[in-house]
Design a protein around this motif. Structure first.
Motif, mmCIF file in Angstrom:
data_model
loop_
_atom_site.group_PDB
_atom_site.id
_atom_site.type_symbol
_atom_site.label_atom_id
_atom_site.label_comp_id
_atom_site.label_asym_id
_atom_site.label_seq_id
_atom_site.Cartn_x
_atom_site.Cartn_y
_atom_site.Cartn_z
ATOM 1 N N SER A 178 -16.909 27.765 21.958
ATOM 2 C CA SER A 178 -17.911 28.730 22.355
ATOM 3 C C SER A 178 -18.516 28.260 23.780
ATOM 4 N N ALA A 179 -18.618 26.917 24.235
ATOM 5 C CA ALA A 179 -19.125 26.477 25.494
ATOM 6 C C ALA A 179 -18.831 27.602 26.637
ATOM 7 N N VAL A 180 -19.530 27.942 27.510
ATOM 8 C CA VAL A 180 -19.336 28.591 28.476
ATOM 9 C C VAL A 180 -19.765 27.718 29.922
ATOM 10 N N VAL A 181 -20.027 26.562 29.653
ATOM 11 C CA VAL A 181 -20.603 25.874 30.702
ATOM 12 C C VAL A 181 -19.555 24.506 30.684
ATOM 13 N N LYS A 182 -19.677 23.919 32.057
ATOM 14 C CA LYS A 182 -18.904 22.481 32.233
ATOM 15 C C LYS A 182 -19.924 21.492 32.867
ATOM 16 N N ALA A 183 -19.578 20.327 32.529
ATOM 17 C CA ALA A 183 -20.482 19.316 33.250
ATOM 18 C C ALA A 183 -20.386 19.491 34.623
ATOM 19 N N ALA A 239 -34.292 24.869 33.388
ATOM 20 C CA ALA A 239 -33.164 24.854 34.481
ATOM 21 C C ALA A 239 -32.887 23.584 34.483
ATOM 22 N N GLY A 240 -31.868 22.891 34.827
ATOM 23 C CA GLY A 240 -31.025 22.000 34.935
ATOM 24 C C GLY A 240 -29.671 21.736 35.350
ATOM 25 N N THR A 241 -29.044 20.827 35.101
ATOM 26 C CA THR A 241 -27.601 20.444 35.468
ATOM 27 C C THR A 241 -26.899 19.716 34.059
ATOM 28 N N VAL A 242 -25.907 20.595 33.690
ATOM 29 C CA VAL A 242 -25.060 20.384 32.446
ATOM 30 C C VAL A 242 -24.436 18.980 32.745
ATOM 31 N N VAL A 243 -24.770 17.967 31.861
ATOM 32 C CA VAL A 243 -23.933 16.460 31.938
ATOM 33 C C VAL A 243 -23.170 16.154 31.121
ATOM 34 N N PHE A 244 -23.075 17.101 29.903
ATOM 35 C CA PHE A 244 -22.249 16.695 28.844
ATOM 36 C C PHE A 244 -21.754 17.802 27.916
ATOM 37 N N VAL A 245 -20.549 18.154 27.701
ATOM 38 C CA VAL A 245 -20.060 19.184 26.739
ATOM 39 C C VAL A 245 -19.104 18.711 26.032
ATOM 40 N N PHE A 256 -15.612 21.270 12.234
ATOM 41 C CA PHE A 256 -16.010 21.175 10.764
ATOM 42 C C PHE A 256 -17.612 20.425 10.722
ATOM 43 N N GLY A 257 -18.096 20.517 9.605
ATOM 44 C CA GLY A 257 -19.343 19.999 9.653
ATOM 45 C C GLY A 257 -19.661 19.848 7.884
ATOM 46 N N GLY A 258 -20.869 18.998 7.697
ATOM 47 C CA GLY A 258 -21.187 18.523 6.621
ATOM 48 C C GLY A 258 -22.445 17.704 6.408
ATOM 49 N N ALA A 259 -22.851 17.354 5.146
ATOM 50 C CA ALA A 259 -23.759 16.285 5.172
ATOM 51 C C ALA A 259 -23.529 14.955 4.667
ATOM 52 N N LYS A 260 -22.220 14.669 5.142
ATOM 53 C CA LYS A 260 -21.751 13.121 4.979
ATOM 54 C C LYS A 260 -21.794 12.423 6.235
ATOM 55 N N LYS A 261 -22.184 11.161 6.130
ATOM 56 C CA LYS A 261 -22.199 10.163 7.247
ATOM 57 C C LYS A 261 -20.970 10.475 8.326
ATOM 58 N N TYR A 262 -19.962 10.704 7.607
ATOM 59 C CA TYR A 262 -18.545 11.029 8.344
ATOM 60 C C TYR A 262 -18.901 11.906 9.496
ATOM 61 N N PHE A 263 -19.865 12.771 9.488
ATOM 62 C CA PHE A 263 -19.972 14.063 10.417
ATOM 63 C C PHE A 263 -20.942 13.618 11.567
ATOM 64 N N LEU A 264 -21.594 12.481 11.380
ATOM 65 C CA LEU A 264 -22.726 12.167 12.336
ATOM 66 C C LEU A 264 -22.329 12.183 13.912
ATOM 67 N N ASP A 265 -21.396 11.573 14.266
ATOM 68 C CA ASP A 265 -20.732 11.910 15.530
ATOM 69 C C ASP A 265 -19.766 13.078 15.897
ATOM 70 N N LYS A 266 -19.816 13.897 15.146
ATOM 71 C CA LYS A 266 -18.817 15.039 15.352
ATOM 72 C C LYS A 266 -19.298 16.280 15.811
ATOM 73 N N ALA A 267 -20.735 16.512 15.953
ATOM 74 C CA ALA A 267 -21.330 17.817 16.508
ATOM 75 C C ALA A 267 -20.825 18.355 17.875
ATOM 76 N N ASN A 268 -20.395 19.268 18.133
ATOM 77 C CA ASN A 268 -20.230 19.954 19.455
ATOM 78 C C ASN A 268 -21.588 20.062 20.070
ATOM 79 N N ALA A 269 -21.840 19.863 21.198
ATOM 80 C CA ALA A 269 -23.112 19.773 21.839
ATOM 81 C C ALA A 269 -22.920 20.147 23.468
ATOM 82 N N VAL A 270 -24.119 20.557 24.061
ATOM 83 C CA VAL A 270 -24.190 20.662 25.542
ATOM 84 C C VAL A 270 -25.550 19.888 25.888
ATOM 85 N N TYR A 271 -25.452 19.018 26.812
ATOM 86 C CA TYR A 271 -26.632 18.261 27.267
ATOM 87 C C TYR A 271 -27.014 18.818 28.685
#
Length: 170
Positions: free
Chosen positions: A103-108, A58-64, A70-85
């Protein structure tokens, strides 16, 4: 969170909402991308694209971030991931990364309970295939670091290991 906070939580719920068995493709100190902070104590769970990702605690969503396809194993993609914190009451926060765009169903600012669906698995950002990158982090003053954690399931507490099969079956 405060740099003086102490991570003492035991037994994170498996962060997938699926009755299927999955496996851990990379765990703590993994050779591909878990060799340095803030990812030393990270876990990658191999998942089909579109698997529901659930809050491990349990917690509070702070970032979405939910806008990159897109994705790949090149350094270009290091800061591109979709994420929820999700921030926890002990000053730590969980990162759920490589999510499927749109696909995110939550908000900060939203409160979530353990088991609540956050988004779906994908392969956005620095990724070689569909999976969930899961890590618990804490503030160390001028940086963040990952902290070790255990999962809990019907077998009890366990430390995630590479190639380990997991099933959030309940």
């Amino acid at each position: 969170g405060e740099p003086t906070s102490v991570h003492a939580y035991k037994g994170y719920r498996l962060p997938v909402s699926s009755l299927s068995q999955h496996f851990i493709s990379q765990s703590f100190n993994g050779r591909f991308s878990h060799t340095q902070q803030p990812n030393v104590h990270s876990v990658d769970i191999a998942l089909p694209i579109g698997t529901d990702i659930a809050a491990a605690r349990a917690g509070t969503v702070v970032f979405v971030r939910d806008d990159y396809a897109f994705g790949g194993a090149k350094k270009y993609f290091l800061d591109k991931a979709n994420a929820v914190y999700v921030a926890h009451d002990d000053g730590t926060y969980a990162v759920y990364a490589h999510l499927l765009m749109g696909s995110a169903v939550v908000k900060a600012g939203q409160k979530v309970g353990a088991g609540d669906v956050l988004a779906q698995s994908g392969t956005s950002g620095y990724s070689t295939g569909p999976h969930l990158h899961f890590v618990i982090r804490k503030n160390t003053g001028f940086d963040v670091q990952s902290v070790p954690f255990d999962f809990a399931d019907e077998r009890g507490l366990f430390t995630p290991q590479r190639k380990q099969k997991i099933c959030p079956c309940r």
